[in-house]
Design a protein around this motif. Sequence first.
Motif, PDB file in Angstrom:
ATOM      1  N   GLU A  34       0.839  -1.038   0.098  1.00 27.23           N
ATOM      2  CA  GLU A  34       0.072   0.098   0.006  1.00 27.23           C
ATOM      3  C   GLU A  34       0.958   1.195   0.082  1.00 27.23           C
ATOM      4  OE1 GLU A  34      -3.026  -0.090   3.100  1.00 27.23           O
ATOM      5  OE2 GLU A  34      -3.841  -1.901   2.336  1.00 27.23           O
TER       6      GLU A  34
ATOM      7  N   ALA B 156       2.067   4.386  -5.951  1.00 23.29           N
ATOM      8  CA  ALA B 156       0.883   4.620  -6.952  1.00 23.29           C
ATOM      9  C   ALA B 156       1.209   6.012  -7.480  1.00 23.29           C
ATOM     10  CB  ALA B 156      -0.229   4.568  -6.212  1.00 23.29           C
TER      11      ALA B 156
ATOM     12  N   LYS C 104      -8.183   5.031 -11.064  1.00 30.03           N
ATOM     13  CA  LYS C 104      -9.003   3.644 -10.758  1.00 30.03           C
ATOM     14  C   LYS C 104      -8.136   2.477 -11.354  1.00 30.03           C
ATOM     15  CE  LYS C 104     -13.673   5.543 -10.706  1.00 30.03           C
ATOM     16  NZ  LYS C 104     -15.109   5.638 -11.244  1.00 30.03           N
TER      17      LYS C 104
ATOM     18  N   LYS D 191      -5.183   1.529  -9.136  1.00 32.81           N
ATOM     19  CA  LYS D 191      -5.922   0.747  -7.972  1.00 32.81           C
ATOM     20  C   LYS D 191      -6.052  -0.535  -8.223  1.00 32.81           C
ATOM     21  CE  LYS D 191      -9.360   1.343  -4.304  1.00 32.81           C
ATOM     22  NZ  LYS D 191     -10.509   1.932  -3.815  1.00 32.81           N
TER      23      LYS D 191
END
Length: 281
Positions: free
Chosen positions: A45, A50, A88, A91
């Motif tokens: 995470e 990201a 999106k 993810k």
Amino acid sequence: MTNALALPMPSAVGNLDAYIQSANRFPMLTEAEEVSLARRFRDEEDLDAARQLVLSHLRLVVSIARGYLGYGLPHADLIQEGNIGLMKAVKRYDPDRGVRLVSFAIHWIKAEIHEYVLKNWRMVKVATTKAQRKLFFNLRSMKPGSEALTPGQTLEVAQKLGVKPEEVTEMETRLSGRDLAMESSDDEDEKYAPIAWLADSHSEPTQVLEAREYDRLQSDGLRIALEGLDARSRRIIEARWLAEGDAATLHELADEFSVSAERIRQIEAKALQKMKGLLSA
């Protein structure tokens, strides 16, 4: 690897050209870098990972959003919606499936932009079903020219898209602007009604390779992919996708090779599929 975190985040405030220039400054990732970052985000995470994945693909969103300008909506808004789709995609991306993020993200980027177009363009009230949406986003690219469809062409389009011929006729009328009530306003954005924009048949959202790996097309990857095609397929791809001026039509290439336009379309589709495999290898 150049650390994207060291570069300033593009700001939505200010000139759109400045945003685009800023987005283009973020380095493209190699496949190994992309997989490493994606695994860090998925397993740990790691939000910084990201963020780097998102920043490195902002230019893809800009390129795809440009293909929707024919619907008369602000480019900045289209980019914003596309960026939501990109996030999106990041993810949900699984780096172990062997698919590059760029290929996976295109679906999510276009999906968000599609929804934005359908919600904000007043003429699209008929596009309420899946088939009608497909018709809305495909009709322009399927028309052989700027003239109205003949009854035979209307039937052919209806059969290919799974809709009624009368729905094709209605959508064509709406897209042509003949039944659009021009609602004037002092709002600057409202002055750009859809009828004032010309469609770009080479940027339709249904084109599979629209902006796919935009920068890679300038690299050795394209040369290698083209070398993997036979002479006829290479000529068709170069004439349809890589021409500096107007792209050749299916009918023009059909005359050149003395085959049908449908045969040219089949060769083109097969060649694009082969190139897709080579580029993602």
